[in-house]
Motif scaffolding. Sequence first.
Motif, PDB file in Angstrom:
ATOM      1  N   VAL A 191       0.825  -1.207   0.000  1.00  0.00           N
ATOM      2  CA  VAL A 191       0.000   0.000   0.000  1.00  0.00           C
ATOM      3  C   VAL A 191       0.861   1.259   0.000  1.00  0.00           C
ATOM      4  O   VAL A 191       0.399   2.323  -0.417  1.00  0.00           O
ATOM      5  N   GLY A 192       2.087   1.185   0.456  1.00  0.00           N
ATOM      6  CA  GLY A 192       3.017   2.284   0.273  1.00  0.00           C
ATOM      7  C   GLY A 192       3.166   3.250   1.418  1.00  0.00           C
ATOM      8  O   GLY A 192       3.861   4.272   1.277  1.00  0.00           O
ATOM      9  N   ALA A 193       2.529   2.997   2.566  1.00  0.00           N
ATOM     10  CA  ALA A 193       2.660   3.913   3.702  1.00  0.00           C
ATOM     11  C   ALA A 193       4.092   3.903   4.242  1.00  0.00           C
ATOM     12  O   ALA A 193       4.822   2.915   4.109  1.00  0.00           O
ATOM     13  N   ASP A 194       4.491   5.026   4.852  1.00  0.00           N
ATOM     14  CA  ASP A 194       5.851   5.150   5.378  1.00  0.00           C
ATOM     15  C   ASP A 194       6.022   4.441   6.718  1.00  0.00           C
ATOM     16  O   ASP A 194       7.086   3.905   7.017  1.00  0.00           O
ATOM     17  N   LYS A 195       4.972   4.474   7.547  1.00  0.00           N
ATOM     18  CA  LYS A 195       5.024   3.899   8.890  1.00  0.00           C
ATOM     19  C   LYS A 195       3.799   2.999   9.080  1.00  0.00           C
ATOM     20  O   LYS A 195       2.750   3.229   8.468  1.00  0.00           O
ATOM     21  N   ILE A 196       3.935   2.002   9.958  1.00  0.00           N
ATOM     22  CA  ILE A 196       2.868   1.012  10.152  1.00  0.00           C
ATOM     23  C   ILE A 196       2.600   0.841  11.639  1.00  0.00           C
ATOM     24  O   ILE A 196       3.533   0.623  12.427  1.00  0.00           O
ATOM     25  N   LEU A 197       1.334   0.943  12.016  1.00  0.00           N
ATOM     26  CA  LEU A 197       0.908   0.700  13.398  1.00  0.00           C
ATOM     27  C   LEU A 197       0.060  -0.567  13.410  1.00  0.00           C
ATOM     28  O   LEU A 197      -0.924  -0.667  12.665  1.00  0.00           O
ATOM     29  N   LEU A 198       0.425  -1.519  14.241  1.00  0.00           N
ATOM     30  CA  LEU A 198      -0.275  -2.796  14.327  1.00  0.00           C
ATOM     31  C   LEU A 198      -1.015  -2.907  15.658  1.00  0.00           C
ATOM     32  O   LEU A 198      -0.482  -2.515  16.698  1.00  0.00           O
ATOM     33  N   ASP A 199      -2.221  -3.422  15.604  1.00  0.00           N
ATOM     34  CA  ASP A 199      -2.998  -3.734  16.808  1.00  0.00           C
ATOM     35  C   ASP A 199      -3.109  -5.253  16.870  1.00  0.00           C
ATOM     36  O   ASP A 199      -3.893  -5.858  16.139  1.00  0.00           O
ATOM     37  N   VAL A 200      -2.296  -5.873  17.709  1.00  0.00           N
ATOM     38  CA  VAL A 200      -2.255  -7.334  17.812  1.00  0.00           C
ATOM     39  C   VAL A 200      -3.155  -7.758  18.968  1.00  0.00           C
ATOM     40  O   VAL A 200      -2.880  -7.470  20.131  1.00  0.00           O
ATOM     41  N   LYS A 201      -4.244  -8.442  18.621  1.00  0.00           N
ATOM     42  CA  LYS A 201      -5.213  -8.867  19.623  1.00  0.00           C
ATOM     43  C   LYS A 201      -4.748 -10.146  20.324  1.00  0.00           C
ATOM     44  O   LYS A 201      -4.164 -11.035  19.701  1.00  0.00           O
ATOM     45  N   VAL A 202      -5.079 -10.243  21.608  1.00  0.00           N
ATOM     46  CA  VAL A 202      -4.660 -11.388  22.422  1.00  0.00           C
ATOM     47  C   VAL A 202      -5.854 -11.889  23.224  1.00  0.00           C
ATOM     48  O   VAL A 202      -6.538 -11.105  23.884  1.00  0.00           O
ATOM     49  N   GLY A 203      -6.125 -13.199  23.166  1.00  0.00           N
ATOM     50  CA  GLY A 203      -7.168 -13.750  24.025  1.00  0.00           C
ATOM     51  C   GLY A 203      -8.097 -14.705  23.315  1.00  0.00           C
ATOM     52  O   GLY A 203      -7.858 -15.121  22.182  1.00  0.00           O
ATOM     53  N   LYS A 204      -9.206 -15.041  23.992  1.00  0.00           N
ATOM     54  CA  LYS A 204     -10.127 -16.065  23.501  1.00  0.00           C
ATOM     55  C   LYS A 204     -10.790 -15.686  22.185  1.00  0.00           C
ATOM     56  O   LYS A 204     -11.150 -16.552  21.387  1.00  0.00           O
ATOM     57  N   GLY A 205     -10.992 -14.388  21.962  1.00  0.00           N
ATOM     58  CA  GLY A 205     -11.638 -13.949  20.732  1.00  0.00           C
ATOM     59  C   GLY A 205     -10.663 -13.485  19.676  1.00  0.00           C
ATOM     60  O   GLY A 205     -11.049 -12.807  18.727  1.00  0.00           O
ATOM     61  N   ALA A 206      -9.379 -13.860  19.821  1.00  0.00           N
ATOM     62  CA  ALA A 206      -8.343 -13.425  18.881  1.00  0.00           C
ATOM     63  C   ALA A 206      -7.645 -14.636  18.286  1.00  0.00           C
ATOM     64  O   ALA A 206      -7.772 -15.760  18.774  1.00  0.00           O
ATOM     65  N   PHE A 207      -6.877 -14.379  17.227  1.00  0.00           N
ATOM     66  CA  PHE A 207      -6.112 -15.452  16.604  1.00  0.00           C
ATOM     67  C   PHE A 207      -4.970 -15.893  17.513  1.00  0.00           C
ATOM     68  O   PHE A 207      -4.653 -17.079  17.609  1.00  0.00           O
ATOM     69  N   MET A 208      -4.339 -14.926  18.180  1.00  0.00           N
ATOM     70  CA  MET A 208      -3.284 -15.239  19.142  1.00  0.00           C
ATOM     71  C   MET A 208      -3.925 -15.416  20.520  1.00  0.00           C
ATOM     72  O   MET A 208      -4.427 -14.449  21.104  1.00  0.00           O
ATOM     73  N   LYS A 209      -3.907 -16.623  21.030  1.00  0.00           N
ATOM     74  CA  LYS A 209      -4.589 -16.913  22.296  1.00  0.00           C
ATOM     75  C   LYS A 209      -3.752 -16.547  23.517  1.00  0.00           C
ATOM     76  O   LYS A 209      -4.312 -16.303  24.585  1.00  0.00           O
ATOM     77  N   THR A 210      -2.439 -16.534  23.377  1.00  0.00           N
ATOM     78  CA  THR A 210      -1.580 -16.270  24.533  1.00  0.00           C
ATOM     79  C   THR A 210      -0.734 -15.025  24.284  1.00  0.00           C
ATOM     80  O   THR A 210      -0.408 -14.681  23.131  1.00  0.00           O
ATOM     81  N   LEU A 211      -0.339 -14.375  25.377  1.00  0.00           N
ATOM     82  CA  LEU A 211       0.489 -13.185  25.267  1.00  0.00           C
ATOM     83  C   LEU A 211       1.834 -13.509  24.640  1.00  0.00           C
ATOM     84  O   LEU A 211       2.350 -12.731  23.830  1.00  0.00           O
ATOM     85  N   ASP A 212       2.417 -14.650  24.996  1.00  0.00           N
ATOM     86  CA  ASP A 212       3.720 -15.023  24.434  1.00  0.00           C
ATOM     87  C   ASP A 212       3.656 -15.131  22.915  1.00  0.00           C
ATOM     88  O   ASP A 212       4.555 -14.659  22.203  1.00  0.00           O
TER      89      ASP A 212
END
Length: 442
Positions: A191-212
């Motif tokens: 997409v060409g943006a200069d900077k990227i901000l990510l919101d990484v979800k954690v928990g039962k309703g997310a793809f990543m279930k654990t903080l690690d």
Amino acid sequence: MRVLDLIAAKRDGATLTAEAITALVQGFTNDTIPDYQMAAFLMAVFIRGMTAEETAALTMAMAASGKILDLSGIDGIKVDKHSTGGVADTTTLVVAPLVAAAGVPVAKMSGRGLGFTGGTIDKLEAIPGFRTQLSEAEFIGNLRRHQIAVTRQTSDIAPSDGKIYALRDATATVESIPLIASSIMSKKIAVGADKILLDVKVGKGAFMKTLDDAIELAKTMVAIGRQVGRETVAVLTAMDQPLGQAVGNSLEVAEAIDILAGRKRGRLYEVCLTLATHMLLLAQAADSAVAAREKLERLLASGAALAKFQEFIAAQGGDPAVAFRPDLLPAAQLKLAVASQRRGYVQRIDPACIGNAAMLLGAGREKKGDVIDFTVGLTMQVEVGDFVEQGQPLAIIHANDPRKAEQAQQNVLAAISLGDDTVPPLPLLLGIVDEQGYCKIS
């Protein structure tokens, strides 16, 4: 190196060159490498993993498989934002116009929802007339004139990602951090943006279930950004209950409008302000997190953020009156209150179960290509830690089919557990990952 040799090398734990990975992606994209060989390679990666250098090479090869937009002609530092998805995760609809109102260009490509996680494109298409498919010229033109443009993925942008993801979905290789990271970051880079901000979800309703696991994914994506010259920061946020109150496309647009209009606060508001703060810092539009937050709060209080949302809607063909008249959004025919069957404190709200209730009503997709109903969903009336009386509403179901409404009611009752003991509020903001590593938010 022959494709067979490349697969065998990765199977045996060898490190592949960037040239070998690029050739593999190019061959698969132009159909000279068959599905079964790419499937074997993906399974080898799933089992053996990839080095940071290999993951960056895979990311850039996927990004280069189609167009990489050139946004250099647009003034300012362009910032993109991505969420790994969750239930009632309406952050983009608030954050993008809010950050744009601060004068920071927000260039974003979004996706549709699949399963119980909602897609930004579906939510935007609930706005009458809103266009989510923009040509390259329209995307760049909107970004230049309005500081905001959101488009859906096309076959021109990272086409290899679509092909590879479909194969991962069919070969049980989705849950691989290098493959997840390269999929996300290839689209962000294209997409060409200069900077990227990510919101990484954690928990039962997310793809990543654990903080690690979430920290590992975030670190992988931040490292990719560093290696390809795109500063990337990840905010880790909790998804152990629905983030917002609204679950469902039209309903979530209305909730976003309430936040932009200054009528609503809460968990969704806090995550949005945190994400927007980091976007301003990435764009060098504020000297500190405190200054960024104060600036954003002024934009909300003054009405500038809502005005930018209205401008954004109009620029992409939607009815701008929706920004001040959310009642113009399509609405379901039926409303059903789900009453608590006992008094007590809310101990748990299973976000996946709530998301599945919305999907059952028609707000989400079980498989790609399913037609969704923009009007249906739920509005949650409680969160973890609340005290409720017997008969008090736990949620309001918005439906067009009485039978589906009754089924969704059972899902809601199964999702919410009540008890006699008080429960402290669940954590919301878990940590930050940047080029210095992981830092817990206290």
